[in-house]
Scaffold this motif. Structure first.
Motif, PDB file in Angstrom:
ATOM      1  N   LYS A  58       3.615   9.721  -1.557  1.00  0.00           N
ATOM      2  CA  LYS A  58       2.390  10.368  -1.042  1.00  0.00           C
ATOM      3  C   LYS A  58       2.658  11.752  -0.468  1.00  0.00           C
ATOM      4  CE  LYS A  58       0.295   5.813  -0.382  1.00  0.00           C
ATOM      5  NZ  LYS A  58      -0.677   4.966   0.276  1.00  0.00           N
ATOM      6  N   GLY A  99      -1.880  -5.444  -0.357  1.00  0.00           N
ATOM      7  CA  GLY A  99      -1.671  -6.820  -0.812  1.00  0.00           C
ATOM      8  C   GLY A  99      -2.111  -7.052  -2.236  1.00  0.00           C
ATOM      9  N   LYS A 100      -2.279  -5.984  -3.014  1.00  0.00           N
ATOM     10  CA  LYS A 100      -2.777  -6.135  -4.381  1.00  0.00           C
ATOM     11  C   LYS A 100      -1.766  -6.865  -5.268  1.00  0.00           C
ATOM     12  CE  LYS A 100      -5.453  -5.419  -7.899  1.00  0.00           C
ATOM     13  NZ  LYS A 100      -6.703  -6.180  -7.976  1.00  0.00           N
ATOM     14  N   THR A 101      -0.527  -6.400  -5.262  1.00  0.00           N
ATOM     15  CA  THR A 101       0.474  -7.007  -6.142  1.00  0.00           C
ATOM     16  C   THR A 101       1.073  -8.222  -5.436  1.00  0.00           C
ATOM     17  OG1 THR A 101       0.962  -4.772  -6.916  1.00  0.00           O
ATOM     18  CG2 THR A 101       2.524  -6.491  -7.535  1.00  0.00           C
ATOM     19  N   SER A 112       2.230  10.349  -6.619  1.00  0.00           N
ATOM     20  CA  SER A 112       1.618   9.833  -7.848  1.00  0.00           C
ATOM     21  C   SER A 112       0.402  10.661  -8.219  1.00  0.00           C
ATOM     22  CB  SER A 112       1.217   8.370  -7.659  1.00  0.00           C
ATOM     23  OG  SER A 112       2.369   7.614  -7.414  1.00  0.00           O
ATOM     24  N   GLU A 113      -0.129  11.409  -7.256  1.00  0.00           N
ATOM     25  CA  GLU A 113      -1.292  12.282  -7.519  1.00  0.00           C
ATOM     26  C   GLU A 113      -0.863  13.514  -8.297  1.00  0.00           C
ATOM     27  OE1 GLU A 113      -4.737  12.300  -6.521  1.00  0.00           O
ATOM     28  OE2 GLU A 113      -4.283  10.159  -6.397  1.00  0.00           O
ATOM     29  N   ASP A 172       1.666  14.462  -1.490  1.00  0.00           N
ATOM     30  CA  ASP A 172       0.471  15.329  -1.526  1.00  0.00           C
ATOM     31  C   ASP A 172      -0.348  15.230  -0.247  1.00  0.00           C
ATOM     32  OD1 ASP A 172      -1.975  13.184  -2.445  1.00  0.00           O
ATOM     33  OD2 ASP A 172       0.068  12.597  -2.908  1.00  0.00           O
ATOM     34  N   LYS A 173      -0.059  14.234   0.586  1.00  0.00           N
ATOM     35  CA  LYS A 173      -0.884  14.000   1.771  1.00  0.00           C
ATOM     36  C   LYS A 173      -0.330  14.644   3.033  1.00  0.00           C
ATOM     37  CE  LYS A 173      -3.531   9.965   0.644  1.00  0.00           C
ATOM     38  NZ  LYS A 173      -4.447   9.106   1.374  1.00  0.00           N
ATOM     39  N   THR A 191      -3.446  -1.248  -9.186  1.00  0.00           N
ATOM     40  CA  THR A 191      -3.364  -0.617  -7.872  1.00  0.00           C
ATOM     41  C   THR A 191      -4.651  -0.912  -7.089  1.00  0.00           C
ATOM     42  OG1 THR A 191      -4.438   1.420  -8.542  1.00  0.00           O
ATOM     43  CG2 THR A 191      -2.061   1.299  -8.863  1.00  0.00           C
ATOM     44  N   SER A 192      -4.602  -0.699  -5.777  1.00  0.00           N
ATOM     45  CA  SER A 192      -5.793  -0.892  -4.962  1.00  0.00           C
ATOM     46  C   SER A 192      -5.620  -0.184  -3.632  1.00  0.00           C
ATOM     47  CB  SER A 192      -6.000  -2.390  -4.723  1.00  0.00           C
ATOM     48  OG  SER A 192      -6.972  -2.568  -3.715  1.00  0.00           O
ATOM     49  N   ASN A 246       0.798  -1.229   0.000  1.00  0.00           N
ATOM     50  CA  ASN A 246       0.000   0.000   0.000  1.00  0.00           C
ATOM     51  C   ASN A 246       0.836   1.288   0.000  1.00  0.00           C
ATOM     52  OD1 ASN A 246      -2.804   0.227  -0.255  1.00  0.00           O
ATOM     53  ND2 ASN A 246      -2.939   1.294   1.706  1.00  0.00           N
ATOM     54  N   VAL A 247       2.156   1.160  -0.075  1.00  0.00           N
ATOM     55  CA  VAL A 247       2.995   2.365  -0.031  1.00  0.00           C
ATOM     56  C   VAL A 247       2.899   3.177  -1.334  1.00  0.00           C
ATOM     57  CG1 VAL A 247       5.121   1.211  -0.832  1.00  0.00           C
ATOM     58  CG2 VAL A 247       5.294   3.201   0.654  1.00  0.00           C
ATOM     59  N   GLY A 248       2.469   2.482  -2.410  1.00  0.00           N
ATOM     60  CA  GLY A 248       2.275   3.198  -3.677  1.00  0.00           C
ATOM     61  C   GLY A 248       3.218   2.796  -4.796  1.00  0.00           C
ATOM     62  N   LYS A 249       3.693   1.542  -4.784  1.00  0.00           N
ATOM     63  CA  LYS A 249       4.635   1.079  -5.811  1.00  0.00           C
ATOM     64  C   LYS A 249       3.981   1.069  -7.192  1.00  0.00           C
ATOM     65  CE  LYS A 249       4.933  -2.735  -3.425  1.00  0.00           C
ATOM     66  NZ  LYS A 249       4.210  -2.344  -2.207  1.00  0.00           N
ATOM     67  N   SER A 250       2.816   0.420  -7.262  1.00  0.00           N
ATOM     68  CA  SER A 250       2.160   0.278  -8.568  1.00  0.00           C
ATOM     69  C   SER A 250       1.715   1.647  -9.080  1.00  0.00           C
ATOM     70  CB  SER A 250       0.970  -0.681  -8.450  1.00  0.00           C
ATOM     71  OG  SER A 250       1.401  -1.932  -7.934  1.00  0.00           O
ATOM     72  N   SER A 251       1.216   2.485  -8.180  1.00  0.00           N
ATOM     73  CA  SER A 251       0.787   3.839  -8.588  1.00  0.00           C
ATOM     74  C   SER A 251       1.960   4.639  -9.135  1.00  0.00           C
ATOM     75  CB  SER A 251       0.203   4.607  -7.395  1.00  0.00           C
ATOM     76  OG  SER A 251      -0.847   3.893  -6.817  1.00  0.00           O
TER      77      SER A 251
HETATM   78  P1  GTP Z   1       0.585  -3.502  -2.929  1.00  0.00           P
HETATM   79  O1  GTP Z   1       0.554  -3.905  -4.361  1.00  0.00           O
HETATM   80  O2  GTP Z   1      -0.607  -3.945  -2.166  1.00  0.00           O
HETATM   81  O3  GTP Z   1       1.853  -3.873  -2.259  1.00  0.00           O
HETATM   82  O4  GTP Z   1       0.479  -1.875  -2.864  1.00  0.00           O
HETATM   83  P2  GTP Z   1       1.267  -0.777  -3.704  1.00  0.00           P
HETATM   84  O5  GTP Z   1       2.486  -0.382  -2.964  1.00  0.00           O
HETATM   85  O6  GTP Z   1       1.455  -1.184  -5.114  1.00  0.00           O
HETATM   86  O7  GTP Z   1       0.262   0.477  -3.616  1.00  0.00           O
HETATM   87  P3  GTP Z   1      -0.743   1.026  -4.720  1.00  0.00           P
HETATM   88  O8  GTP Z   1       0.011   1.708  -5.809  1.00  0.00           O
HETATM   89  O9  GTP Z   1      -1.708  -0.034  -5.111  1.00  0.00           O
HETATM   90  O10 GTP Z   1      -1.444   2.201  -3.891  1.00  0.00           O
HETATM   91  C1  GTP Z   1      -2.118   1.958  -2.671  1.00  0.00           C
HETATM   92  C2  GTP Z   1      -3.125   3.064  -2.410  1.00  0.00           C
HETATM   93  O11 GTP Z   1      -2.447   4.302  -2.184  1.00  0.00           O
HETATM   94  C3  GTP Z   1      -4.077   3.325  -3.569  1.00  0.00           C
HETATM   95  O12 GTP Z   1      -5.345   3.637  -3.039  1.00  0.00           O
HETATM   96  C4  GTP Z   1      -3.457   4.529  -4.285  1.00  0.00           C
HETATM   97  O13 GTP Z   1      -4.404   5.323  -4.959  1.00  0.00           O
HETATM   98  C5  GTP Z   1      -2.891   5.294  -3.109  1.00  0.00           C
HETATM   99  N1  GTP Z   1      -1.708   6.092  -3.510  1.00  0.00           N
HETATM  100  C6  GTP Z   1      -0.575   5.642  -4.067  1.00  0.00           C
HETATM  101  N2  GTP Z   1       0.303   6.636  -4.285  1.00  0.00           N
HETATM  102  C7  GTP Z   1      -0.299   7.766  -3.862  1.00  0.00           C
HETATM  103  C8  GTP Z   1       0.088   9.149  -3.817  1.00  0.00           C
HETATM  104  O14 GTP Z   1       1.181   9.552  -4.216  1.00  0.00           O
HETATM  105  N3  GTP Z   1      -0.821  10.027  -3.293  1.00  0.00           N
HETATM  106  C9  GTP Z   1      -2.032   9.635  -2.821  1.00  0.00           C
HETATM  107  N4  GTP Z   1      -2.842  10.575  -2.318  1.00  0.00           N
HETATM  108  N5  GTP Z   1      -2.446   8.356  -2.857  1.00  0.00           N
HETATM  109  C10 GTP Z   1      -1.590   7.430  -3.362  1.00  0.00           C
END
Ligand code: GTP
Ligand code: MG
Length: 202
Positions: free
Chosen positions: A143, A57-59, A178-179, A145-146, A52-53, A33-38
Motif C-alpha cells: 500500500k 478475513g476474505k481468504t 497493487s494500485e 500509494d497510501k 479480494t475484499s 486485509n494487508v493486501g495479499k490477494s491484491s
Molecule cells: P484477507 O484475504 O482478508 O486476509 O486480506 P488480503 O490480505 O488478501 O487483502 P486484499 O488483497 O483482499 O485487500 C484488502 C483491501 O486492501 C482491499 O480493499 C484492496 O483493494 C486494498 N488494497 C490492497 N492492496 C492495496 C494497495 O496496494 N493500495 C491500495 N490503495 N489498496 C490496496
C-alpha cells in the motif's frame, strides 16, 4: 520475468490435498486485509484471479495458482483477524501452521506488512517464529500509494531498527503497491532468480 499464464488450481484447508508434485512454491502471508490477494492479482496482471475484499478475513483457504505452468503462487488466509473470534482465529492459525510445517515445496514465504503502520507485535512475533523454524522469508511492504515518501522513509527506519533488535541482518525487503504496480518487476525478478538458481543446483 514475464507471466504468460496464471491459473487458479485448487483451494483447501488440508495440506494433504495441496498439489503433490515438486514444483517450486512461493506463498504470501500477513495480517488480514494487508493486501495479499491484491498483490497476487497485480503480479499476474489478472484482476479477480485471487478474491479480494475491503472486509478483512476474505481468504480462508490455502489457494494454489499455477504460473507459466512451472511454479506455484499461494494465497494464504490472513492471521490475527479479531472479528473472527478466538475459535476462528485458532482454526486459521492451525491451517497456516500446518502449511508452514509440512510444505516442503515452499521455496520462499513473502510476509506482507502495511507500510503505514508502526511495527505490530503480531507481525514481529510471526517473523521471529519463522526464524526459529528456519522458513526462508522476505518482507513485502504494501500500500505504498497510501503514504507520502517522507512518511515511508520514517516508517522504514523504525521498522528496520525493530527487526535489527532480533536479527543480525535484514531479510530481503520489497516495496509495493497493487494500485500503481510498484514493486512488480522487483518481486518477479527475485522469484525468477531463485527459480534459476534452484534449477542449476539440481
Ligand atoms: P484477507 O484475504 O482478508 O486476509 O486480506 P488480503 O490480505 O488478501 O487483502 P486484499 O488483497 O483482499 O485487500 C484488502 C483491501 O486492501 C482491499 O480493499 C484492496 O483493494 C486494498 N488494497 C490492497 N492492496 C492495496 C494497495 O496496494 N493500495 C491500495 N490503495 N489498496 C490496496
Ligand atoms: Mg486475501
Amino acid at each position: 520475468m514475464e507471466i504468460k499464464s496464471a491459473e487458479f488450481l485448487i483451494s483447501n484447508t488440508d495440506l494433504s490435498k495441496c498439489p503433490q508434485d515438486t514444483l517450486l512454491e512461493y506463498a504470501f502471508i500477513g495480517r488480514s486485509n494487508v493486501g495479499k490477494s491484491s498483490l497476487i492479482n497485480m503480479l499476474c496482471s489478472k484482476k479477480g484471479l485471487a478474491m479480494t475484499s475491503s472486509t478483512p478475513g476474505k481468504t480462508q483457504l490455502i489457494n494454489h495458482f499455477i504460473i507459466n505452468k512451472e511454479w506455484y503462487l499461494v494465497d494464504l488466509p490472513g492471521y490475527g483477524y479479531a472479528q473472527r473470534g478466538k475459535k476462528g482465529r485458532n482454526k486459521i492459525q492451525e491451517i497456516i501452521n500446518h502449511y508452514l510445517d509440512g510444505r516442503d515445496q515452499l521455496t520462499m514465504l513473502f510476509v506482507l506488512i502495511d507500510c503505514r503502520l508502526e511495527p505490530q507485535e503480531i507481525d514481529i512475533e510471526f517473523i521471529e517464529l519463522l526464524g526459529f523454524n528456519e522458513v526462508p522469508f522476505a518482507i513485502v511492504f504494501t500500500k505504498l500509494d497510501k503514504i507520502s515518501s517522507s512518511k515511508l522513509h520514517e516508517n522504514m527506519l523504525v521498522y528496520k531498527n525493530k527487526l535489527l533488535e532480533s536479527w543480525e541482518e535484514l531479510p530481503p525487503l520489497f516495496f509495493t503497491s497493487s494500485e500503481t504496480k510498484k514493486g512488480k518487476d522487483d518481486l518477479l525478478n527475485y522469484i525468477e532468480e531463485i527459480n534459476k538458481e534452484i534449477k542449476i543446483s539440481k
